[in-house]
Design a protein around this motif. Sequence first.
Motif, PDB file in Angstrom:
ATOM      1  N   UNK A 209       0.835  -1.191   0.000  1.00  0.00           N
ATOM      2  CA  UNK A 209       0.000   0.000   0.000  1.00  0.00           C
ATOM      3  C   UNK A 209       0.874   1.246   0.000  1.00  0.00           C
ATOM      4  N   UNK A 210       0.420   2.272  -0.706  1.00  0.00           N
ATOM      5  CA  UNK A 210       1.152   3.525  -0.759  1.00  0.00           C
ATOM      6  C   UNK A 210       1.110   4.202   0.603  1.00  0.00           C
ATOM      7  N   UNK A 211       2.079   5.097   0.829  1.00  0.00           N
ATOM      8  CA  UNK A 211       2.108   5.837   2.091  1.00  0.00           C
ATOM      9  C   UNK A 211       0.825   6.624   2.280  1.00  0.00           C
ATOM     10  N   UNK A 212       0.348   7.254   1.190  1.00  0.00           N
ATOM     11  CA  UNK A 212      -0.943   7.929   1.207  1.00  0.00           C
ATOM     12  C   UNK A 212      -1.947   6.992   0.555  1.00  0.00           C
ATOM     13  N   UNK A 213      -2.602   6.166   1.358  1.00  0.00           N
ATOM     14  CA  UNK A 213      -3.453   5.110   0.808  1.00  0.00           C
ATOM     15  C   UNK A 213      -4.698   5.650   0.135  1.00  0.00           C
ATOM     16  N   UNK A 214      -5.035   6.921   0.356  1.00  0.00           N
ATOM     17  CA  UNK A 214      -6.249   7.455  -0.243  1.00  0.00           C
ATOM     18  C   UNK A 214      -6.001   8.045  -1.631  1.00  0.00           C
ATOM     19  N   UNK A 215      -4.746   8.255  -1.989  1.00  0.00           N
ATOM     20  CA  UNK A 215      -4.435   8.810  -3.300  1.00  0.00           C
ATOM     21  C   UNK A 215      -4.450   7.703  -4.349  1.00  0.00           C
ATOM     22  N   UNK A 216      -4.913   8.035  -5.553  1.00  0.00           N
ATOM     23  CA  UNK A 216      -4.880   7.086  -6.657  1.00  0.00           C
ATOM     24  C   UNK A 216      -3.431   6.910  -7.089  1.00  0.00           C
ATOM     25  N   UNK A 217      -2.932   5.662  -7.233  1.00  0.00           N
ATOM     26  CA  UNK A 217      -1.519   5.444  -7.567  1.00  0.00           C
ATOM     27  C   UNK A 217      -1.122   6.092  -8.890  1.00  0.00           C
ATOM     28  N   UNK A 218       0.169   6.418  -9.053  1.00  0.00           N
ATOM     29  CA  UNK A 218       0.616   7.106 -10.276  1.00  0.00           C
ATOM     30  C   UNK A 218       0.494   6.273 -11.536  1.00  0.00           C
ATOM     31  N   UNK A 219       0.489   4.939 -11.436  1.00  0.00           N
ATOM     32  CA  UNK A 219       0.367   4.096 -12.626  1.00  0.00           C
ATOM     33  C   UNK A 219      -1.085   3.747 -12.948  1.00  0.00           C
ATOM     34  N   UNK A 220      -2.005   4.555 -12.462  1.00  0.00           N
ATOM     35  CA  UNK A 220      -3.430   4.316 -12.691  1.00  0.00           C
ATOM     36  C   UNK A 220      -3.798   4.418 -14.165  1.00  0.00           C
ATOM     37  N   UNK A 221      -4.921   3.789 -14.525  1.00  0.00           N
ATOM     38  CA  UNK A 221      -5.479   3.935 -15.879  1.00  0.00           C
ATOM     39  C   UNK A 221      -6.452   5.107 -15.954  1.00  0.00           C
ATOM     40  N   UNK A 222      -6.858   5.678 -14.802  1.00  0.00           N
ATOM     41  CA  UNK A 222      -7.750   6.836 -14.811  1.00  0.00           C
ATOM     42  C   UNK A 222      -6.991   8.081 -15.271  1.00  0.00           C
ATOM     43  N   UNK A 223      -7.695   8.997 -15.951  1.00  0.00           N
ATOM     44  CA  UNK A 223      -7.047  10.246 -16.330  1.00  0.00           C
ATOM     45  C   UNK A 223      -6.927  11.154 -15.101  1.00  0.00           C
ATOM     46  N   UNK A 224      -6.307  12.338 -15.292  1.00  0.00           N
ATOM     47  CA  UNK A 224      -6.008  13.206 -14.149  1.00  0.00           C
ATOM     48  C   UNK A 224      -7.272  13.660 -13.428  1.00  0.00           C
ATOM     49  N   UNK A 225      -8.305  14.048 -14.176  1.00  0.00           N
ATOM     50  CA  UNK A 225      -9.537  14.514 -13.551  1.00  0.00           C
ATOM     51  C   UNK A 225     -10.211  13.394 -12.769  1.00  0.00           C
ATOM     52  N   UNK A 226     -10.301  12.209 -13.386  1.00  0.00           N
ATOM     53  CA  UNK A 226     -10.932  11.080 -12.701  1.00  0.00           C
ATOM     54  C   UNK A 226     -10.137  10.683 -11.462  1.00  0.00           C
ATOM     55  N   UNK A 227      -8.799  10.708 -11.544  1.00  0.00           N
ATOM     56  CA  UNK A 227      -7.969  10.348 -10.396  1.00  0.00           C
ATOM     57  C   UNK A 227      -8.227  11.267  -9.213  1.00  0.00           C
ATOM     58  N   UNK A 228      -8.408  12.558  -9.502  1.00  0.00           N
ATOM     59  CA  UNK A 228      -8.688  13.509  -8.424  1.00  0.00           C
ATOM     60  C   UNK A 228     -10.059  13.231  -7.804  1.00  0.00           C
ATOM     61  N   UNK A 229     -11.049  13.005  -8.643  1.00  0.00           N
ATOM     62  CA  UNK A 229     -12.411  12.790  -8.158  1.00  0.00           C
ATOM     63  C   UNK A 229     -12.531  11.457  -7.411  1.00  0.00           C
ATOM     64  N   UNK A 230     -11.758  10.470  -7.838  1.00  0.00           N
ATOM     65  CA  UNK A 230     -11.889   9.121  -7.301  1.00  0.00           C
ATOM     66  C   UNK A 230     -10.918   8.823  -6.166  1.00  0.00           C
ATOM     67  N   UNK A 231     -10.399   9.855  -5.514  1.00  0.00           N
ATOM     68  CA  UNK A 231      -9.578   9.614  -4.329  1.00  0.00           C
ATOM     69  C   UNK A 231     -10.328   8.696  -3.374  1.00  0.00           C
ATOM     70  N   UNK A 232      -9.611   7.783  -2.764  1.00  0.00           N
ATOM     71  CA  UNK A 232     -10.209   6.706  -1.966  1.00  0.00           C
ATOM     72  C   UNK A 232     -10.984   7.259  -0.771  1.00  0.00           C
ATOM     73  N   UNK A 233     -12.211   6.784  -0.610  1.00  0.00           N
ATOM     74  CA  UNK A 233     -13.051   7.119   0.537  1.00  0.00           C
ATOM     75  C   UNK A 233     -13.383   5.833   1.287  1.00  0.00           C
TER      76      UNK A 233
END
Length: 352
Positions: A209-233
Amino acid sequence: MMRLYRRGRAPRAFPGHFLPVLLLAALPVAAPAQERAGAPVLELPVRCRIGTDCFVQNYVDADPGPGMRDFACGRLTYDGHGGTDFRLSDLEAMRRGVAVVAAAPGTVARVRDGMEDVSIRQSGGAPAGYDAGNAVVVDHGNGWETQYSHLKRGSVAVRPGVRVEAGTVLGQIGLSGRTEFPHVDFGIRHDGRTLDPYTGTETGKADACAADSRAVPPNTLWNADASRILAYRPSALLGAGLAPEAPKAEVARNGGYGGERLPADVPTLGVWAELMGGRQGDRLTLEVTGPDGRRLHRSEGAVPRPLAVVFFGTDVKKPAPGPWPAGLYRVTVTLRHGDETAVREERQVELR
């Protein structure tokens, strides 16, 4: 003939969900998603406000064994789950209609429509091979596919062979197939292997798990906008308010307590809340404040065990005989995990 993938067995004509995890052990480990040819960059597959109108209820299961964990080392998944579940708060939201859209450009490969929207709590389960319910599969080329499952009956808006762009409406969120709540199960595959769009890795490939587990990982398939919106809840409030009776979970889930007004002469006034992502030991507090600013009710309870969805409801004691005081009532819901306040939200209901 349409082919959809289901969990737990090899694909066949009209299966219901995704490729099985058991087959992956015999396959070579795939390269990181960003290094694969033609990997699509994904936009949000739903037209709703994440965290307000819709919520990510379940993520892809990252655990390689019989256990379960999501990409953030949380428990918002279940063993072998191969998709991302975007859920609605209740059936009334589903009836109003929430669009499911293509996450990337491609060509519609397969569709299915006509299955009834009904929870397996009532139906007992989907017919064999139809777990995905009404669904659309989009081919993005170079071995990449996305699948959109559990769509509302009669909502599928595309046909095989049609070219779609990112954002093209495919259907609406529904309750068809093997499911208990209104949602779309979004899945992505490369060369038949199911991937986690958050990490770009195969289902069941557990990374640290990343140090910031709520952030979408950098190798994600989501684009930048989706990654921001989809931060882990890890937790979210699905709904809350007042009811003209002792609150019942089934009525709330059907949208029966969604009104912003109630008659002041109701004999019983109840307060309720439903949350997702309850962790064992979490403390839930419900408070009701009357029109004059005085607190009429406060109750507290503990989540007894890890639960995907938690419903709490209780009666509010009337401050004096006769009708309830007319005016605006505030319902405050607080969920605490240890010393951390995981959720604190307010809803308003008018009595008149």
